[in-house]
Design a protein around this motif. Structure first.
Motif, mmCIF file in Angstrom:
data_model
loop_
_atom_site.group_PDB
_atom_site.id
_atom_site.type_symbol
_atom_site.label_atom_id
_atom_site.label_comp_id
_atom_site.label_asym_id
_atom_site.label_seq_id
_atom_site.Cartn_x
_atom_site.Cartn_y
_atom_site.Cartn_z
ATOM 1 N N ILE A 88 -4.079 5.003 13.303
ATOM 2 C CA ILE A 88 -5.292 4.202 13.158
ATOM 3 C C ILE A 88 -6.482 5.029 12.658
ATOM 4 O O ILE A 88 -7.166 4.621 11.721
ATOM 5 C CB ILE A 88 -5.627 3.468 14.470
ATOM 6 N N GLU A 89 -6.744 6.176 13.245
ATOM 7 C CA GLU A 89 -7.911 6.977 12.833
ATOM 8 C C GLU A 89 -7.824 7.387 11.370
ATOM 9 O O GLU A 89 -8.804 7.279 10.629
ATOM 10 C CB GLU A 89 -8.068 8.197 13.734
ATOM 11 N N ASP A 90 -6.659 7.866 10.934
ATOM 12 C CA ASP A 90 -6.490 8.246 9.526
ATOM 13 C C ASP A 90 -6.673 7.038 8.611
ATOM 14 O O ASP A 90 -7.310 7.139 7.563
ATOM 15 C CB ASP A 90 -5.104 8.853 9.289
ATOM 16 N N THR A 91 -6.118 5.900 9.010
ATOM 17 C CA THR A 91 -6.221 4.690 8.198
ATOM 18 C C THR A 91 -7.665 4.239 8.082
ATOM 19 O O THR A 91 -8.129 3.891 6.986
ATOM 20 C CB THR A 91 -5.355 3.562 8.795
ATOM 21 N N MET A 132 -2.540 -5.548 8.095
ATOM 22 C CA MET A 132 -2.358 -4.656 6.976
ATOM 23 C C MET A 132 -1.663 -3.411 7.503
ATOM 24 O O MET A 132 -2.026 -2.878 8.546
ATOM 25 C CB MET A 132 -3.717 -4.318 6.371
ATOM 26 N N SER A 133 -0.660 -2.983 6.788
ATOM 27 C CA SER A 133 0.030 -1.737 7.103
ATOM 28 C C SER A 133 0.736 -1.247 5.853
ATOM 29 O O SER A 133 0.760 -1.920 4.835
ATOM 30 C CB SER A 133 1.031 -1.940 8.241
ATOM 31 N N ASP A 134 1.285 -0.108 5.920
ATOM 32 C CA ASP A 134 2.049 0.473 4.823
ATOM 33 C C ASP A 134 3.488 0.616 5.305
ATOM 34 O O ASP A 134 3.774 0.442 6.485
ATOM 35 C CB ASP A 134 1.457 1.843 4.469
ATOM 36 N N ASN A 135 4.408 0.881 4.396
ATOM 37 C CA ASN A 135 5.796 1.123 4.792
ATOM 38 C C ASN A 135 6.469 2.005 3.755
ATOM 39 O O ASN A 135 5.880 2.350 2.741
ATOM 40 C CB ASN A 135 6.559 -0.194 5.016
ATOM 41 N N ASP A 136 7.707 2.346 4.032
ATOM 42 C CA ASP A 136 8.438 3.261 3.146
ATOM 43 C C ASP A 136 9.265 2.540 2.083
ATOM 44 O O ASP A 136 9.980 3.169 1.326
ATOM 45 C CB ASP A 136 9.333 4.191 3.969
ATOM 46 N N GLY A 137 9.171 1.215 2.029
ATOM 47 C CA GLY A 137 9.919 0.443 1.042
ATOM 48 C C GLY A 137 11.332 0.109 1.473
ATOM 49 O O GLY A 137 12.041 -0.613 0.786
ATOM 50 N N GLU A 189 -4.101 -0.180 -5.940
ATOM 51 C CA GLU A 189 -4.754 -1.414 -6.425
ATOM 52 C C GLU A 189 -4.711 -2.527 -5.380
ATOM 53 O O GLU A 189 -5.604 -3.361 -5.330
ATOM 54 C CB GLU A 189 -4.186 -1.888 -7.763
ATOM 55 N N HIS A 190 -3.711 -2.539 -4.520
ATOM 56 C CA HIS A 190 -3.655 -3.538 -3.442
ATOM 57 C C HIS A 190 -4.728 -3.242 -2.390
ATOM 58 O O HIS A 190 -5.380 -4.159 -1.896
ATOM 59 C CB HIS A 190 -2.285 -3.565 -2.787
ATOM 60 N N ILE A 191 -4.895 -1.985 -2.065
ATOM 61 C CA ILE A 191 -5.932 -1.599 -1.114
ATOM 62 C C ILE A 191 -7.299 -1.954 -1.706
ATOM 63 O O ILE A 191 -8.149 -2.541 -1.031
ATOM 64 C CB ILE A 191 -5.852 -0.093 -0.788
ATOM 65 N N LYS A 192 -7.496 -1.626 -2.966
ATOM 66 C CA LYS A 192 -8.761 -1.925 -3.652
ATOM 67 C C LYS A 192 -9.053 -3.422 -3.632
ATOM 68 O O LYS A 192 -10.179 -3.838 -3.357
ATOM 69 C CB LYS A 192 -8.708 -1.417 -5.085
ATOM 70 N N SER A 193 -8.052 -4.251 -3.899
ATOM 71 C CA SER A 193 -8.280 -5.699 -3.943
ATOM 72 C C SER A 193 -8.691 -6.246 -2.577
ATOM 73 O O SER A 193 -9.517 -7.162 -2.491
ATOM 74 C CB SER A 193 -7.046 -6.440 -4.470
ATOM 75 N N GLY A 202 -1.674 4.789 3.198
ATOM 76 C CA GLY A 202 -1.582 6.060 2.497
ATOM 77 C C GLY A 202 -0.361 6.881 2.864
ATOM 78 O O GLY A 202 -0.102 7.912 2.269
ATOM 79 N N LYS A 203 0.418 6.402 3.829
ATOM 80 C CA LYS A 203 1.613 7.148 4.249
ATOM 81 C C LYS A 203 2.894 6.535 3.698
ATOM 82 O O LYS A 203 3.972 7.033 3.962
ATOM 83 C CB LYS A 203 1.689 7.208 5.769
ATOM 84 N N GLY A 204 2.767 5.459 2.950
ATOM 85 C CA GLY A 204 3.934 4.773 2.401
ATOM 86 C C GLY A 204 3.753 4.484 0.921
ATOM 87 O O GLY A 204 3.174 5.297 0.201
#
Length: 58
Positions: free
Chosen positions: A44-47, A1-6, A22-26, A15-17
């Protein structure tokens, strides 16, 4: 699992991308035993803090 800028698969912290809440919630609702985080070690710590907050909410 990670985020990105699209624009590219940048593996930034949750939370940075543009990853929708709703995806995180699921994922949190599935109550998985393990979750693989693919991101820069500096995020990692923030996530983990963000995911724990979501888990308390849901």
């Amino acid at each position: 699992m990670s985020d990105n800028d699209g624009k590219k698969d940048s593996h930034i912290g949750i939370g940075k991308g543009i990853l929708p809440e709703e995806h995180i919630k699921s994922i949190i609702e599935k109550n998985v035993k393990y979750l693989i985080l693919e991101m820069n070690y500096m995020d990692i710590e923030d996530t983990l803090r963000i995911l724990k907050a979501y888990k308390k909410r849901y």
